[in-house]
Write a protein that holds these residues in place. Structure first.
Motif, PDB file in Angstrom:
ATOM      1  N   ASP A  38      -1.721  -3.674  -2.900  1.00  0.00           N
ATOM      2  CA  ASP A  38      -2.219  -3.143  -1.636  1.00  0.00           C
ATOM      3  C   ASP A  38      -2.313  -4.209  -0.545  1.00  0.00           C
ATOM      4  OD1 ASP A  38      -2.434  -0.458  -2.264  1.00  0.00           O
ATOM      5  OD2 ASP A  38      -4.506  -0.607  -2.959  1.00  0.00           O
ATOM      6  N   ARG A  62      -6.243   7.497  -6.452  1.00  0.00           N
ATOM      7  CA  ARG A  62      -6.743   6.288  -5.793  1.00  0.00           C
ATOM      8  C   ARG A  62      -8.215   6.069  -6.149  1.00  0.00           C
ATOM      9  NH1 ARG A  62      -4.125   2.021  -3.277  1.00  0.00           N
ATOM     10  NH2 ARG A  62      -2.302   2.735  -2.117  1.00  0.00           N
ATOM     11  N   THR A  78       1.328   4.166  -2.965  1.00  0.00           N
ATOM     12  CA  THR A  78       1.241   5.594  -2.650  1.00  0.00           C
ATOM     13  C   THR A  78       2.461   6.337  -3.173  1.00  0.00           C
ATOM     14  OG1 THR A  78      -0.100   5.197  -0.676  1.00  0.00           O
ATOM     15  CG2 THR A  78       1.091   7.281  -0.776  1.00  0.00           C
ATOM     16  N   GLU A 114       0.832  -1.203   0.000  1.00  0.00           N
ATOM     17  CA  GLU A 114       0.000   0.000   0.000  1.00  0.00           C
ATOM     18  C   GLU A 114       0.868   1.255   0.000  1.00  0.00           C
ATOM     19  OE1 GLU A 114      -3.798   1.899   2.454  1.00  0.00           O
ATOM     20  OE2 GLU A 114      -2.694   0.175   3.250  1.00  0.00           O
TER      21      GLU A 114
END
Length: 281
Positions: free
Chosen positions: A201, A176, A150, A146
């Motif tokens: 993720d 996202r 990002t 995750e």
């Protein structure tokens, strides 16, 4: 090239779906094959920026008697498929096909070696491989998928800002949202399909349990006196508490996978070679 080395042999390995492009480095001539190593590359542009280091390390491994297979995963490099159709499980199966080929043509003693996301994939495959894996050499593994996603989205956001296209690209949160809506987001010239992002993720090495082989975790630091970040050491310590055989070592050198120019880290190569020498002593 050393007179004791032979050129790598490129070919396409049958997989499912399609075929995978691989490079096979045979051990140095007149050298007993001590085992086989499968290299799992990082994702996206990191794969391209690290090709030189991967090639140098592969040759260093063959010099001490190991065969090395480098593979382009599904939808990456010169392999079959589009990245928009890639899945974490397909990539795991790519490694299973690679292991099967290496066991038949080189050695049944298998070691997985990966960089960044490739190191994470190697570690996860070692847990579920239908064939025995004797160890993993993990260069700077990704711990949290995750957080990794990002970081990729922040790269896209930064690129948008430089190109004065912020309204089109948006923030990390809007990117996202686009992924959750099933839209493909481009980062650095590479497509991030929603299904693959969802796979990323779910990656969390901090919760890993039950590894059947040792992991040699090599962490790059900016200087010889720099410590490994606490968050990463937390994962190492959690593994140790669960009985996982993990051996972490810091190497001072550049983050060669993320630089704008191709750079090298000889200390990382020599340390990796020494790890294998000790393993086969």
């Amino acid at each position: 090239m050393s007179a004791l080395q032979v050129p790598a042999r490129p070919f396409f390995l049958d997989a499912s779906p399609g075929r995978r492009f691989v490079l096979f480095h045979a051990p140095a001539p007149q050298t007993e094959c001590r085992g086989a190593i499968i290299y799992v590359p990082p994702f996206g542009e990191e794969m391209n920026m690290s090709r030189r280091m991967a090639a140098q390390q592969a040759r260093a491994f063959t010099a001490i008697g190991f065969a090395v297979l480098q593979i382009d995963l599904f939808g990456c490099g010169d392999s079959s498929g589009d990245l928009r159709d890639a899945q974490w499980e397909i990539w795991k199966q790519d490694l299973v096909h690679a292991i099967a080929w290496v066991r038949h043509h080189a050695s049944s003693r298998i070691i997985l070696w990966g960089l960044r996301l490739g190191a994470t994939l190697a570690i996860e495959l070692a847990r579920s491989s239908p064939y025995p894996v004797e160890g993993c050499i993990a260069w700077q593994p990704i711990i949290s998928g995750e957080q990794y996603v990002t970081q990729l989205l922040r790269m896209r956001q930064a690129a948008d800002m430089v190109a004065t296209e912020a309204l089109e690209g948006g923030t990390v949160q809007t990117l996202r949202t686009a992924l959750k809506e099933g839209k493909i987001v481009e980062v650095g010239g590479y497509e991030l399909p929603p299904a693959l992002v969802a796979d990323f993720d779910h990656i969390d090495l901090g919760t890993l349990d039950g590894l059947p082989c040792p992991v040699h975790w090599l962490e790059m630091t900016r200087s010889e006196n720099a410590s490994i970040p606490a968050a990463r050491m937390d994962t190492v310590n959690a593994w140790i508490d669960r009985g996982i055989d993990v051996r972490v070592q810091s190497i001072a050198g550049p983050s060669f996978w993320g630089t704008r120019e191709v750079v090298e880290c000889p200390a990382l190569i020599s340390t990796s070679v020494q790890l294998l020498r000790e393993a086969i002593a």
